[in-house]
Motif scaffolding. Structure first.
Motif, mmCIF file in Angstrom:
data_model
loop_
_atom_site.group_PDB
_atom_site.id
_atom_site.type_symbol
_atom_site.label_atom_id
_atom_site.label_comp_id
_atom_site.label_asym_id
_atom_site.label_seq_id
_atom_site.Cartn_x
_atom_site.Cartn_y
_atom_site.Cartn_z
ATOM 1 N N TRP A 177 -13.297 -3.477 -1.478
ATOM 2 C CA TRP A 177 -11.829 -2.061 -1.863
ATOM 3 C C TRP A 177 -10.709 -3.570 -0.993
ATOM 4 C CZ3 TRP A 177 -9.958 -2.216 3.061
ATOM 5 C CH2 TRP A 177 -9.071 -0.708 3.311
ATOM 6 N N ASP A 225 -6.116 -2.647 0.421
ATOM 7 C CA ASP A 225 -5.019 -1.415 -0.153
ATOM 8 C C ASP A 225 -4.048 -2.372 -0.776
ATOM 9 O OD1 ASP A 225 -5.430 0.513 1.750
ATOM 10 O OD2 ASP A 225 -4.725 -0.454 3.923
ATOM 11 N N ASN A 258 -5.617 -2.913 -3.316
ATOM 12 C CA ASN A 258 -6.325 -2.952 -5.150
ATOM 13 C C ASN A 258 -5.839 -1.539 -5.277
ATOM 14 O OD1 ASN A 258 -8.101 -2.796 -7.129
ATOM 15 N ND2 ASN A 258 -8.888 -4.417 -6.483
ATOM 16 N N SER A 259 -5.175 -0.981 -5.976
ATOM 17 C CA SER A 259 -5.359 0.411 -6.171
ATOM 18 C C SER A 259 -5.884 0.869 -6.944
ATOM 19 C CB SER A 259 -3.448 0.335 -7.208
ATOM 20 O OG SER A 259 -3.382 0.017 -7.969
ATOM 21 N N CYS A 260 -7.087 -0.243 -7.509
ATOM 22 C CA CYS A 260 -7.811 1.003 -8.910
ATOM 23 C C CYS A 260 -9.286 1.092 -7.578
ATOM 24 C CB CYS A 260 -8.526 -0.666 -9.955
ATOM 25 S SG CYS A 260 -7.091 -1.196 -10.900
ATOM 26 N N SER A 269 -8.588 1.897 -4.845
ATOM 27 C CA SER A 269 -8.377 2.931 -4.028
ATOM 28 C C SER A 269 -9.142 3.850 -3.349
ATOM 29 C CB SER A 269 -6.877 3.529 -3.758
ATOM 30 O OG SER A 269 -7.407 4.244 -4.590
ATOM 31 N N GLY A 306 -6.681 -7.520 -6.980
ATOM 32 C CA GLY A 306 -5.562 -6.457 -8.049
ATOM 33 C C GLY A 306 -5.544 -6.879 -8.577
ATOM 34 N N CYS A 339 -11.557 -3.091 -11.693
ATOM 35 C CA CYS A 339 -11.102 -4.143 -10.950
ATOM 36 C C CYS A 339 -10.648 -5.623 -12.284
ATOM 37 C CB CYS A 339 -9.328 -4.480 -10.295
ATOM 38 S SG CYS A 339 -8.020 -4.948 -10.295
ATOM 39 N N ALA A 364 -6.726 7.391 -8.500
ATOM 40 C CA ALA A 364 -7.307 6.335 -8.568
ATOM 41 C C ALA A 364 -7.911 5.989 -9.799
ATOM 42 C CB ALA A 364 -9.188 6.318 -7.538
#
Length: 579
Positions: free
Chosen positions: A54, A56, A58-60, A62, A91, A128, A198
């Motif tokens: 995880w 901030d 890496n939108s995949c 979230s 990401g 991701c 997400a």
């Protein structure tokens, strides 16, 4: 019901840190108590690492903060002691010059995090693109019980009542915008509607491909790889995964017990039926070499000739991963492939692949096609060879306009990405719809990191004429969400003196996918003269990780791993001494 434990507590790795009467063990216990844990929380229990990718950026991933707590819940319930270890978060949209430059970095970090800490088993949290192979490569090398928890795909995109697919619709509508057919207002609405939750790309990009392959290899609980990220079933999968890894530790079920040449062939068959990302070839070869298994490009092409494309998913097909899940998901697809799978291969839940897919049904035949009504009659990938790619190149035939699968045309050569970007839309560019666009210096060392540049843009003046596909060749990769007649992974790459480096403007190039042939129509003497006159470009990096990468990365046909990380390179790394 789980099998009786094969290991005792005294045999666990963590016992060396926690269970002995030494000064160092006193320190380990007291510092764990410093964090608020009671001795009852960890005493006599396997320590389960949760490798969490995880961030901030890496939108995949979230939704991972919540999923971590759900994984922990399962671990506590099963009698384990969960500990979270943050790992590099790759990401795909944000990391430059490319996440592929850092896949091996993540693999090294995963392996060393597990080795240097008192970890008995691990939950690998990724999704991701490069996080799946990176985490699995590290876990394979470490070879302790490991289970993969996939991030899951995001929900469908939406724009003016039309379903959007990430990546694929970006390229499509960007071409229309460059052609002057899309307003600023419409482009802004697309930006708002294409990524609504997400999760990873919901097309059959590299993320969805690799998550599905992780299941077909045996690393994911049955059906887990196709659950959309926002679905409540995804939360339940997290807790189930946490419970199962504790059992795996006691059973001592390791990657080496799961991975065989047959399990990798299962993954290849799955890739082909999905018309999955071409990136899967590089990643599967790298993972196999970590396991000491010889996997060649030949296997992909051999199996491709008999496995049709059954998953009607963009960019090759019409639907998205959410539809795939509702149609029955990974288990349903595998059930349709069962005659071509090695069903006896073991998996992380202790059952065989065949047992895991028994009784699976396809609910929507439009999405997961039948054998007599495939999307394409042969697999979604083809391996090409010839004097331009002595060690191979790849193409995704189903993503190209059929007329281009046998083509002969003059080369338009770009020396590197910046050269291409500067000239591609020049009205004076000597290019026609029959030209072959050639990008050099985009490989593992050249770019650096073999970025997803292989879907070269169509020149603007040709877009205005209605051209939407051309033959494009490079030593780069392309996104699994991309499409077009793009020949990729040309090996060896131009940066190390591969034949691609010697292509010049107006050279004739022949592509024949049916014959698996890619030829530069230049005589051998001319090529040799060009080779003798060639001056290698200067290295990108003089220090740091980039320099290490350039010195040790292998070529695409060998998986682009670091040579010193492959199993065949040397003896296993010893367990750390505790002093």
């Amino acid at each position: 019901m789980s099998q009786p434990p094969k290991k005792t507590y005294e045999e666990l790795r963590s016992h060396r840190w926690y269970g002995v009467d030494t000064l160092r063990a006193f320190g380990h216990r007291s510092r764990t108590k410093q964090m608020g844990f009671s001795r009852k929380d960890f005493e006599g229990k396997p320590v389960i690492g949760i490798l969490n990718t995880w961030s901030d950026m890496n939108s995949c991933h979230s939704h991972f903060p919540q999923r971590v707590e759900e994984v922990k819940r399962g671990i506590w319930q099963a009698g384990g002691f969960p500990v979270v270890l943050p790992a590099m978060s790759l990401g795909e949209p944000f990391v430059k010059p490319t996440t592929m430059l850092y896949r091996n970095f993540l693999a090294m970090e995963a392996e060393e995090l597990l080795r240097s800490h008192p970890i008995d088993g691990v939950v690998l949290m990724g999704g991701c693109d490069k996080t799946t192979p990176g985490l699995l490569m590290g876990a394979i090398s470490m070879n302790i019980p490991a289970i993969y928890f996939p991030a899951g795909p995001m929900l469908r995109g939406n724009w003016r009542g039309k379903v959007l697919g990430s990546g694929s619709d970006v390229w499509k509508h960007w071409a229309e915008r460059r052609a002057g057919n899309l307003s600023d207002e419409a482009w802004g609405e697309l930006e708002d509607g294409i990524a609504r939750s997400a999760g990873t790309c919901m097309t059959m990009g590299t993320a969805a491909t690799m998550m599905t392959l992780a299941e077909s290899l045996g690393f994911v609980l049955p059906g887990g790889s196709s659950i959309p990220a926002p679905d409540a079933n995804h939360s339940r999968l997290a807790s189930d995964t946490g419970r199962r890894i504790v059992e795996m530790v006691w059973e001592d079920l390791k990657p080496s017990d799961i991975l065989t040449l047959e399990s990798f062939e299962n993954a290849i068959v799955t890739t082909l039926a999905l018309s999955g990302s071409t990136n899967a070839i590089v990643h599967l070869i790298a993972m196999a070499r970590r396991a000491g298994i010889k996997l060649e490009l030949e296997a992909f092409d051999r199996l491709s000739r008999k496995i049709p494309v059954l998953a009607d998913i963009r960019p090759t097909g019409r639907f998205l991963m959410e539809d795939f899940y509702y149609a029955g998901g990974t288990r349903a697809l595998l059930s349709r492939l069962s005659e071509h799978l090695h069903l006896g291969c073991p998996t992380v839940n202790g059952a065989s692949l065949g047992e895991n897919i028994a009784g699976a049904e396809v609910y929507l035949d439009d999405v997961i096609r039948t054998w007599d009504n495939p999307v394409g009659t042969s697999g979604g990938l083809a391996v090409l060879t010839g004097n331009l790619a002595p060690r191979g190149a790849v193409i995704k035939p189903g993503a190209a306009e059929p007329r281009l699968l046998k083509h002969r045309g003059p080369a338009v050569v770009f020396k590197n990405y910046n050269d291409m970007e500067a000239r591609i839309d020049d009205p004076a560019l000597n290019v026609t719809a029959d030209s072959v666009l050639v990008l050099q210096d985009a490989g593992p060392i050249g770019a650096p990191g073999m970025p997803e540049w292989g879907q070269l843009p169509i020149p603007k003046k040709l877009l205005a004429q209605g051209v939407r596909d051309m033959v494009r060749i490079s030593d780069a990769r392309m996104s699994g969400t991309s499409y077009g007649a793009c020949v990729l992974h040309i090996c060896p790459e131009s940066r190390v003196g591969g034949p691609l480096a010697f292509v010049q403007d107006q050279d004739i190039i022949e592509l024949d996918v049916a014959q698996r042939r890619l030829e530069l129509c230049v005589d051998a003497a001319t090529l040799e003269a060009r080779r003798a006159a060639w001056v290698p470009p200067k290295p990108h990096y003089g220090r740091g990780f980039g320099a290490l990468h350039a010195q040790h990365v292998t070529q695409a046909d060998e998986g682009c791993d670091f040579d010193f990380l492959e199993t065949a390179h040397g003896a296993p790394v010893p367990e750390p001494e505790i002093h």
